[in-house]
Scaffold this active site. Structure first.
Site, short mmCIF file in Angstrom:
data_model
loop_
_atom_site.label_atom_id
_atom_site.label_comp_id
_atom_site.label_asym_id
_atom_site.label_seq_id
_atom_site.Cartn_x
_atom_site.Cartn_y
_atom_site.Cartn_z
N LYS A 226 36.41 17.31 1.70
CA LYS A 226 37.14 17.09 2.97
C LYS A 226 36.24 16.40 4.00
O LYS A 226 36.65 15.46 4.68
CB LYS A 226 37.63 18.46 3.48
CG LYS A 226 38.28 18.51 4.85
CD LYS A 226 37.38 19.09 5.93
CE LYS A 226 36.85 20.47 5.69
NZ LYS A 226 35.97 20.98 6.75
N LYS B 272 28.69 16.23 13.14
CA LYS B 272 28.83 17.10 11.96
C LYS B 272 29.23 16.29 10.72
O LYS B 272 28.70 16.50 9.62
CB LYS B 272 29.87 18.20 12.26
CG LYS B 272 30.24 19.08 11.08
CD LYS B 272 29.08 19.89 10.56
CE LYS B 272 29.46 20.66 9.31
NZ LYS B 272 28.28 21.21 8.62
N THR C 175 34.93 22.58 10.93
CA THR C 175 34.58 21.17 10.75
C THR C 175 35.87 20.35 10.64
O THR C 175 36.61 20.47 9.65
CB THR C 175 33.74 20.95 9.48
OG1 THR C 175 32.56 21.77 9.56
CG2 THR C 175 33.33 19.49 9.34
N1 LIG Z 1 30.77 27.45 3.94
C1 LIG Z 1 29.87 26.68 4.54
O1 LIG Z 1 28.72 26.58 4.09
C2 LIG Z 1 30.20 25.92 5.77
C3 LIG Z 1 31.49 25.65 6.15
N2 LIG Z 1 31.72 24.93 7.29
C4 LIG Z 1 33.08 24.63 7.73
O2 LIG Z 1 33.58 25.81 8.32
C5 LIG Z 1 34.98 25.93 8.07
C6 LIG Z 1 35.23 27.24 7.33
O3 LIG Z 1 34.47 27.23 6.16
P1 LIG Z 1 34.40 28.50 5.19
O4 LIG Z 1 34.31 29.75 5.96
O5 LIG Z 1 33.35 28.17 4.20
O6 LIG Z 1 35.82 28.38 4.50
P2 LIG Z 1 36.71 29.47 3.77
O7 LIG Z 1 37.56 28.67 2.84
O8 LIG Z 1 35.89 30.58 3.24
O9 LIG Z 1 37.60 30.06 4.96
C7 LIG Z 1 38.61 29.30 5.52
C8 LIG Z 1 39.30 30.08 6.61
O10 LIG Z 1 40.43 29.31 7.09
C9 LIG Z 1 41.61 30.11 6.96
N3 LIG Z 1 42.76 29.28 6.69
C10 LIG Z 1 42.90 28.32 5.74
N4 LIG Z 1 44.10 27.73 5.82
C11 LIG Z 1 44.76 28.35 6.83
C12 LIG Z 1 46.04 28.16 7.42
N5 LIG Z 1 46.90 27.23 6.96
N6 LIG Z 1 46.37 28.96 8.44
C13 LIG Z 1 45.51 29.88 8.91
N7 LIG Z 1 44.29 30.09 8.42
C14 LIG Z 1 43.91 29.32 7.38
C15 LIG Z 1 41.32 31.05 5.83
O11 LIG Z 1 42.21 32.15 5.87
P3 LIG Z 1 42.52 33.03 4.54
O12 LIG Z 1 41.41 34.00 4.46
O13 LIG Z 1 43.83 33.63 4.81
O14 LIG Z 1 42.55 32.06 3.39
C16 LIG Z 1 39.88 31.43 6.13
O15 LIG Z 1 39.81 32.35 7.18
C17 LIG Z 1 35.37 24.68 7.29
O16 LIG Z 1 35.83 23.73 8.21
C18 LIG Z 1 34.05 24.25 6.65
O17 LIG Z 1 34.04 22.85 6.38
C19 LIG Z 1 30.71 24.53 8.12
C20 LIG Z 1 29.42 24.79 7.79
C21 LIG Z 1 29.05 25.47 6.58
O1 LIG Z 2 29.33 22.20 6.31
C1 LIG Z 2 28.52 22.78 5.59
C2 LIG Z 2 27.11 22.59 5.77
C3 LIG Z 2 26.27 23.38 4.83
C4 LIG Z 2 24.84 23.30 5.27
O2 LIG Z 2 24.53 22.76 6.33
O3 LIG Z 2 24.00 23.84 4.52
#
Ligand SMILES: NC(=O)C1=CN([C@@H]2O[C@H](COP(=O)(O)OP(=O)(O)OC[C@H]3O[C@@H](n4cnc5c(N)ncnc54)[C@H](OP(=O)(O)O)[C@@H]3O)[C@@H](O)[C@H]2O)C=CC1
Ligand SMILES: O=CCCC(=O)O
Length: 368
Positions: A314, A246, A171
């Protein structure tokens, strides 16, 4: 093959005709085939790719177990996955479990290990993943990490070339997505933004909603993989439209959660049982799965992380920027954003976003 597909469709029809499913025939068909790999073990599902000059054409089809070698002009698609956090890990896992040839990378290498155990390959940089794969997915935290992984030193763009595709499911805001798109496309590769609606559980269950925009041919060729990870997909046109959709959705969600939090606390303060409020809401016009799912744990002050609070803040910040860009007043979202910022300042960044309720408790305690 046509005969096999018809048999598969009919044996899985009860699973694919849910009223919640988007009625896109290709979606239902490929999801049905994916489902049939688990329900009909004699007809496993194999996403495969055919290279056609400058673009990839993926073919999803069923083959009988006794004739699993692909036709001569077809080779299995090689799928890269960058970013194995809360969302990326289960998404990549579903691709692996569906029989895809998956190569993973994550900044913290240890998060790759469970996927390697399931059969994934590993490369030590986004560049190497992109160089060795046909289509690379990225699921990263925020605009900064998405740009870094795609465009930085040893980033995915360095491994991209004509005939490959990059699908960013993180996102981010439209400007970030356009920047990544231009870097990827300057290599001759194709780009699709495809942020997802749906959280940890839908990611585990392959029930995400993809909000895609960008190269239509990459949308079409990556559809079988989107359908393994999701229940529906929307193609919204030019890069930026998926990101905007989104952000609008998550702006509404963030405000809803903040308002719900106020209601829970107010009900308790006036002597009502907040658990009964959750039940009342679930039966009325403002019912939403989010309230029923998060309410019971919020009442107990428990916030098991599915969607980290820092990511919700964010998204509100980015949505406010989007609104600013078109002079759209969004006072409710602006107020909600302030509340999430307070929650972050109280160390709640990595809790679930429903922990925003704690920011209101802190405020109330400070006043009394
Ligand atoms: N969780 C949710 O319910 C949802 C999340 N999203 C979106 O999806 C994306 C991921 O979310 P989510 O999986 O929850 O987040 P997490 O915080 O669990 O994971 C983030 C990922 O990004 C990596 N990362 C962060 N900073 C860096 C960097 N500087 N360089 C390289 N890799 C980096 C992390 O690596 P490392 O493991 O090394 O920290 C990890 O793999 C976000 O944009 C979020 O807004 C969208 C829908 C639903
Ligand atoms: O970006 C996160 C969305 C979470 C949701 O749709 O439930």
């Amino acid at each position: 093959m046509a005969k096999i597909l018809m048999l598969n469709s009919s044996c899985c029809s009860s699973q694919i005709l849910s009223p919640h499913k988007t009625t896109i025939s290709s979606l239902s068909l490929s999801k049905a085939m994916a489902m049939c790999s688990s329900f009909c073990p004699r007809t496993p599902f194999h996403p495969r790719a055919i290279k056609h000059q400058n673009s990839l054409q993926f073919k999803a089809f069923s083959t009988h177990a006794s004739s699993t070698s692909p036709p001569k002009d077809e080779t299995p698609a090689r799928i890269g996955f960058l970013g194995l956090g809360i969302m990326g890990s289960p998404m990549a896992q579903n691709l692996i479990k569906s029989g895809c040839d998956v190569t993973v990378w994550n900044r913290t290498k240890s998060k790759c290990d469970p996927l390697i155990s399931l059969g994934a390959k590993y490369k030590s940089s986004p560049e190497e993943v992109a160089a060795s794969c046909d289509v690379t997915f990225a699921m990263l935290a925020d605009p900064e990490s998405a740009v870094d992984v795609a465009c930085g030193k040893h980033g995915a763009a360095s491994g991209m070339s004509s005939g490959k595709g990059y699908v960013d499911v993180s996102t981010v805001d439209g400007a970030t997505s356009k920047l990544i798109s231009s870097q990827i496309r300057s290599t001759g590769a194709l780009f699709l933004e495809a942020p997802v609606s749906g959280s940890k559980k839908p990611a585990e269950d392959g029930q995400l909603i993809f909000l895609t925009a960008g190269d239509k041919s990459l949308y079409e060729t990556s559809a079988p993989f989107l359908d393994i990870m999701g229940k529906s997909r929307f193609y919204l046109g030019d890069v930026g439209n998926g990101a905007a959709m989104k952000l609008v959705v998550n702006m509404i969600m963030g405000s809803m959660m903040a308002s719900f939090s106020e209601g829970l606390l107010l009900s308790e303060k006036v002597g009502l049982d907040p658990s009964v409020l959750v039940e009342v809401i679930s039966q009325g016009a403002i019912s939403a799965p989010m309230y029923s799912m998060k309410g019971p744990s919020m009442v107990q002050s428990l916030y098991p992380t599915a969607f980290p609070l820092k990511h919700q803040q964010k998204d509100l910040r980015l949505a406010l920027g989007l609104a600013e860009s078109v002079s759209q007043p969004t006072p409710i979202a602006a107020a909600a954003n302030e509340l999430y910022k307070v929650a972050k300042s109280h160390g709640l960044s990595d809790q679930d976003f429903s922990a925003v309720i704690e920011a209101l408790k802190v405020r109330l305690q400070q006043r009394t």
